[in-house]
Design a protein around this motif. Structure first.
Motif, PDB file in Angstrom:
ATOM      1  N   SER A 114      -3.801 -97.464  -0.601  1.00 36.09           N
ATOM      2  CA  SER A 114      -3.687 -97.594   0.848  1.00 36.09           C
ATOM      3  C   SER A 114      -5.055 -97.276   1.422  1.00 36.09           C
ATOM      4  O   SER A 114      -5.459 -96.106   1.512  1.00 36.09           O
ATOM      5  CB  SER A 114      -2.638 -96.624   1.406  1.00 36.09           C
ATOM      6  OG  SER A 114      -2.595 -96.698   2.823  1.00 36.09           O
ATOM      7  N   GLY A 115      -5.820 -98.303   1.762  1.00 40.38           N
ATOM      8  CA  GLY A 115      -7.171 -98.095   2.256  1.00 40.38           C
ATOM      9  C   GLY A 115      -8.054 -97.466   1.204  1.00 40.38           C
ATOM     10  O   GLY A 115      -8.240 -98.015   0.114  1.00 40.38           O
ATOM     11  N   ASN A 116      -8.562 -96.280   1.511  1.00 38.77           N
ATOM     12  CA  ASN A 116      -9.442 -95.570   0.584  1.00 38.77           C
ATOM     13  C   ASN A 116      -8.713 -94.483  -0.194  1.00 38.77           C
ATOM     14  O   ASN A 116      -9.358 -93.598  -0.760  1.00 38.77           O
ATOM     15  CB  ASN A 116     -10.612 -94.955   1.359  1.00 38.77           C
ATOM     16  CG  ASN A 116     -11.563 -96.014   1.885  1.00 38.77           C
ATOM     17  OD1 ASN A 116     -11.914 -96.947   1.171  1.00 38.77           O
ATOM     18  ND2 ASN A 116     -11.950 -95.896   3.146  1.00 38.77           N
ATOM     19  N   LEU A 125     -11.958-102.655  -6.066  1.00 32.13           N
ATOM     20  CA  LEU A 125     -10.955-101.594  -5.999  1.00 32.13           C
ATOM     21  C   LEU A 125      -9.547-102.156  -5.844  1.00 32.13           C
ATOM     22  O   LEU A 125      -8.575-101.533  -6.282  1.00 32.13           O
ATOM     23  CB  LEU A 125     -11.296-100.636  -4.855  1.00 32.13           C
ATOM     24  CG  LEU A 125     -12.517 -99.749  -5.113  1.00 32.13           C
ATOM     25  CD1 LEU A 125     -12.946 -99.038  -3.845  1.00 32.13           C
ATOM     26  CD2 LEU A 125     -12.222 -98.747  -6.219  1.00 32.13           C
ATOM     27  N   ASP A 126      -9.427-103.325  -5.235  1.00 29.32           N
ATOM     28  CA  ASP A 126      -8.116-103.972  -5.152  1.00 29.32           C
ATOM     29  C   ASP A 126      -7.553-104.280  -6.535  1.00 29.32           C
ATOM     30  O   ASP A 126      -6.336-104.356  -6.722  1.00 29.32           O
ATOM     31  CB  ASP A 126      -8.203-105.266  -4.351  1.00 29.32           C
ATOM     32  CG  ASP A 126      -8.209-105.039  -2.855  1.00 29.32           C
ATOM     33  OD1 ASP A 126      -7.765-103.956  -2.417  1.00 29.32           O
ATOM     34  OD2 ASP A 126      -8.654-105.944  -2.125  1.00 29.32           O
ATOM     35  N   THR A 127      -8.432-104.486  -7.517  1.00 31.68           N
ATOM     36  CA  THR A 127      -7.945-104.836  -8.848  1.00 31.68           C
ATOM     37  C   THR A 127      -7.284-103.664  -9.553  1.00 31.68           C
ATOM     38  O   THR A 127      -6.583-103.864 -10.540  1.00 31.68           O
ATOM     39  CB  THR A 127      -9.083-105.370  -9.742  1.00 31.68           C
ATOM     40  OG1 THR A 127     -10.010-104.311 -10.050  1.00 31.68           O
ATOM     41  CG2 THR A 127      -9.809-106.527  -9.082  1.00 31.68           C
ATOM     42  N   TYR A 128      -7.485-102.439  -9.063  1.00 31.62           N
ATOM     43  CA  TYR A 128      -6.793-101.288  -9.673  1.00 31.62           C
ATOM     44  C   TYR A 128      -5.282-101.472  -9.565  1.00 31.62           C
ATOM     45  O   TYR A 128      -4.561-101.417 -10.562  1.00 31.62           O
ATOM     46  CB  TYR A 128      -7.233 -99.982  -9.008  1.00 31.62           C
ATOM     47  CG  TYR A 128      -6.347 -98.810  -9.390  1.00 31.62           C
ATOM     48  CD1 TYR A 128      -6.294 -98.346 -10.707  1.00 31.62           C
ATOM     49  CD2 TYR A 128      -5.535 -98.183  -8.448  1.00 31.62           C
ATOM     50  CE1 TYR A 128      -5.460 -97.297 -11.066  1.00 31.62           C
ATOM     51  CE2 TYR A 128      -4.705 -97.132  -8.800  1.00 31.62           C
ATOM     52  CZ  TYR A 128      -4.671 -96.691 -10.107  1.00 31.62           C
ATOM     53  OH  TYR A 128      -3.837 -95.653 -10.466  1.00 31.62           O
ATOM     54  N   GLU A 129      -4.802-101.689  -8.358  1.00 29.64           N
ATOM     55  CA  GLU A 129      -3.364-101.908  -8.192  1.00 29.64           C
ATOM     56  C   GLU A 129      -2.926-103.198  -8.882  1.00 29.64           C
ATOM     57  O   GLU A 129      -1.877-103.232  -9.543  1.00 29.64           O
ATOM     58  CB  GLU A 129      -3.003-101.967  -6.716  1.00 29.64           C
ATOM     59  CG  GLU A 129      -1.519-102.259  -6.463  1.00 29.64           C
ATOM     60  CD  GLU A 129      -1.181-102.294  -4.991  1.00 29.64           C
ATOM     61  OE1 GLU A 129      -0.663-103.345  -4.533  1.00 29.64           O
ATOM     62  OE2 GLU A 129      -1.433-101.282  -4.297  1.00 29.64           O
ATOM     63  N   ALA A 130      -3.728-104.254  -8.756  1.00 29.33           N
ATOM     64  CA  ALA A 130      -3.355-105.536  -9.350  1.00 29.33           C
ATOM     65  C   ALA A 130      -3.190-105.425 -10.862  1.00 29.33           C
ATOM     66  O   ALA A 130      -2.323-106.086 -11.449  1.00 29.33           O
ATOM     67  CB  ALA A 130      -4.402-106.596  -9.004  1.00 29.33           C
ATOM     68  N   GLU A 131      -4.017-104.599 -11.506  1.00 36.23           N
ATOM     69  CA  GLU A 131      -3.937-104.460 -12.959  1.00 36.23           C
ATOM     70  C   GLU A 131      -2.923-103.407 -13.390  1.00 36.23           C
ATOM     71  O   GLU A 131      -2.175-103.609 -14.351  1.00 36.23           O
ATOM     72  CB  GLU A 131      -5.320-104.113 -13.521  1.00 36.23           C
ATOM     73  CG  GLU A 131      -6.304-105.268 -13.426  1.00 36.23           C
ATOM     74  CD  GLU A 131      -7.626-104.985 -14.107  1.00 36.23           C
ATOM     75  OE1 GLU A 131      -8.336-105.959 -14.442  1.00 36.23           O
ATOM     76  OE2 GLU A 131      -7.970-103.797 -14.311  1.00 36.23           O
ATOM     77  N   ARG A 132      -2.891-102.269 -12.698  1.00 36.74           N
ATOM     78  CA  ARG A 132      -2.096-101.153 -13.203  1.00 36.74           C
ATOM     79  C   ARG A 132      -0.643-101.168 -12.744  1.00 36.74           C
ATOM     80  O   ARG A 132       0.225-100.652 -13.462  1.00 36.74           O
ATOM     81  CB  ARG A 132      -2.748 -99.829 -12.784  1.00 36.74           C
ATOM     82  CG  ARG A 132      -4.111 -99.574 -13.400  1.00 36.74           C
ATOM     83  CD  ARG A 132      -4.078 -99.645 -14.921  1.00 36.74           C
ATOM     84  NE  ARG A 132      -3.182 -98.650 -15.498  1.00 36.74           N
ATOM     85  CZ  ARG A 132      -2.818 -98.624 -16.773  1.00 36.74           C
ATOM     86  NH1 ARG A 132      -3.253 -99.567 -17.602  1.00 36.74           N
ATOM     87  NH2 ARG A 132      -2.014 -97.698 -17.222  1.00 36.74           N
ATOM     88  N   LEU A 133      -0.340-101.715 -11.595  1.00 42.48           N
ATOM     89  CA  LEU A 133       1.057-101.711 -11.156  1.00 42.48           C
ATOM     90  C   LEU A 133       1.957-102.504 -12.094  1.00 42.48           C
ATOM     91  O   LEU A 133       3.022-102.014 -12.491  1.00 42.48           O
ATOM     92  CB  LEU A 133       1.166-102.211  -9.708  1.00 42.48           C
ATOM     93  CG  LEU A 133       2.513-101.961  -9.023  1.00 42.48           C
ATOM     94  CD1 LEU A 133       2.321-101.783  -7.510  1.00 42.48           C
ATOM     95  CD2 LEU A 133       3.494-103.113  -9.246  1.00 42.48           C
ATOM     96  N   GLY A 165       3.330 -92.383   3.234  1.00 43.87           N
ATOM     97  CA  GLY A 165       4.594 -93.060   3.520  1.00 43.87           C
ATOM     98  C   GLY A 165       4.912 -94.179   2.555  1.00 43.87           C
ATOM     99  O   GLY A 165       5.663 -95.103   2.892  1.00 43.87           O
ATOM    100  N   ILE A 166       4.384 -94.097   1.341  1.00 39.54           N
ATOM    101  CA  ILE A 166       4.628 -95.135   0.330  1.00 39.54           C
ATOM    102  C   ILE A 166       5.961 -94.873  -0.353  1.00 39.54           C
ATOM    103  O   ILE A 166       6.230 -93.752  -0.816  1.00 39.54           O
ATOM    104  CB  ILE A 166       3.482 -95.167  -0.696  1.00 39.54           C
ATOM    105  CG1 ILE A 166       2.189 -95.638  -0.017  1.00 39.54           C
ATOM    106  CG2 ILE A 166       3.819 -96.073  -1.866  1.00 39.54           C
ATOM    107  CD1 ILE A 166       0.973 -95.640  -0.918  1.00 39.54           C
TER     108      ILE A 166
END
Length: 468
Positions: A262-264, A305-313, A168-169
């Motif tokens: 989103s989670g895992n 793993l949170d840094t994936y979105e923080a870096e790539r978005l 649902g993103i």
């Protein structure tokens, strides 16, 4: 509760999913890679590999295979009403010690996927129908009725991503239905293969025929609504279409997911962002997503793993802006719409400065005679450049592989005890890294500078971040 194993399911076997599979494999992380299509994809699609992507292929041990089949971007030959003339999209750049692959490599996407898929156990003809997760993992239901219990799932299943929709993103952005283009892989006679042939129109170009390295075909691009023979015969009857292979109709679609995690469950490549093909950014950005995410899945800390979105978005947002501006120049018929000489397109300058994983501890001036201890031009968060080290060695030779590398520039013998996952390389002070005084640099497995410091305890603190 689901299994606590590190087992990962990759949904989608395009360049993004295949790159991720290779990164996980080098870290010893078990995975399954599922592809809904019945077999390997056809079609030239994204055909340009940017310099940073070539560095990833070097690190993965694949660069020679790609160079053997791919080729440089040819000059454009503009077939204008007043006569033909040649021009380049970007001037050819000479390799330097820090940038060994300065130019784009052209290769049709089906060949890129084929080379990446060699040895990767892709499971074709398998669709994901449902996802459910709790804090320990994800249950993946397949159209065969099989249920997989995995620690992580990565949706690399394209712009119509089943994974993204199941989460649902939001896929924010716009689709320009009126801006459509016919794309086809064709065989022709009456045309040389030394140029990318362009017939301009009132807006953008009317027809393009680009020779595809590693094949005997051309990629044809033309306005939608015409058949391939009609598009060619209308402009140049001396050219004969002898075969039409893969065809597709592209519509201008510029969108990005509001979240990449989103989670895992994670999104990467076109499942997370879709771009105009202008500038050759989409496929390359997906490869970089996988290169960033793979080692973090291997280490497995939730904060990491949170840094994936923080870096790539933010990177994806910036790339989307660049490709959209280039697309609009083509729509507007700008005179220089085909120029691709902006250095940022090569993706070498993309960085993660200021992020959680960019620990830059150098500041101030050193003691008399020691020079500056302040950061130089290469800082934490930057791509680790290549360099000539003497005795035939290069920096990329030292950085190749999945381990963390600690580079000790002019450092005295003493270092704290480090885990086996860190490989230490003792080096002289290095101008390529702009280092004038003894310095420690910890290089991440995706070959970005993680920590730069003059204090060994900073390295130990940084290593704790990777398991948090």
């Amino acid at each position: 509760m689901f299994t606590e194993s590190r087992f990962t399911v990759i949904v989608g076997a395009g360049p993004t999913g295949l790159t991720l599979a290779r990164v996980l494999s080098r870290h010893g992380v078990p995975y399954r890679i599922l592809e809904a299509s019945p077999g390997p994809p056809a079609g030239s699609r994204g055909k340009g590999l940017q310099p940073r992507t070539l560095e990833v292929l070097d690190d993965l041990g694949l660069i020679s295979d790609f160079q053997a089949i791919g080729g440089p971007y040819p000059s454009l030959l503009i077939h204008a009403p007043g006569g033909s003339f040649a021009q380049r999209m970007d001037e050819l750049h000479e390799p330097t010690p820090s940038v060994p692959y300065p130019n784009m490599l052209m290769l049709p996407q089906w060949l890129t996927s084929s080379l990446l898929a060699d040895g990767v156990p892709v499971e074709y003809g398998i669709r994901v129908t449902d996802l459910a997760q709790d804090p320990s993992g994800v249950r993946v239901t397949l159209d065969s009725g099989e249920t997989i219990e995995a620690r992580y799932v990565v949706g690399a299943d394209g712009g119509r991503s089943t994974v993204r929709k199941a989460l649902g993103i939001e896929f924010e952005g716009s689709t320009h239905e009126e801006e459509r283009m016919l794309i086809a892989d064709v065989s022709v006679t009456g045309l040389d293969r030394d140029h990318w042939h362009i017939w301009p129109g009132a807006s953008a170009f009317r027809l393009g025929l680009c020779p595809l390295p590693g094949t005997d075909r051309f990629q044809l691009t033309a306005p939608a609504g015409l058949s391939v023979p009609e598009a060619v015969a209308f402009l140049d009857p001396s050219i004969t279409i002898t075969d039409v292979g893969w065809t597709s109709e592209y519509r201008a679609n510029m969108r990005m997911a509001s979240r990449f995690r989103s989670g895992n469950i994670f999104l990467a490549g076109d499942a997370a962002h879709v771009h105009s093909p202008a500038g050759g950014q989409g496929l390359n950005t997906g490869v970089q997503d996988a290169y960033n995410l793979g080692w973090k899945l291997a280490y497995g800390g939730s904060a990491l793993l949170d840094t994936y979105e923080a870096e790539r978005l933010p990177v994806a947002a910036g790339v989307l802006g660049i490709s959209t501006r280039l697309h609009q120049r083509q729509v507007d018929g700008d005179e220089d719409a085909m120029r691709r000489d902006d250095p940022v397109l090569r993706q070498l300058s993309l960085n993660y400065r200021g992020g959680v994983l960019a620990a830059e501890h150098r500041a101030g001036m050193g003691s008399a005679g020691l020079g500056s201890t302040a950061p130089g031009s290469i800082r934490a968060g930057d791509r680790a450049p290549d360099a000539v080290l003497g005795s035939g060695r290069r920096m990329f030779d030292l950085l190749r592989g999945p381990e963390l590398k600690l580079l000790t520039f002019g450092w005295p013998a003493g270092l704290p005890e480090l885990p086996d996952s860190v490989v230490v390389h003792r080096l002289e002070l290095n101008s390529a890294y702009d280092i004038q005084v003894p310095t420690l640099m910890l290089i991440r497995p995706d070959n970005y500078v993680g920590c730069a410091t003059h204090a060994p305890e900073d390295i130990l603190t940084y290593l704790k971040l990777l398991t948090a």
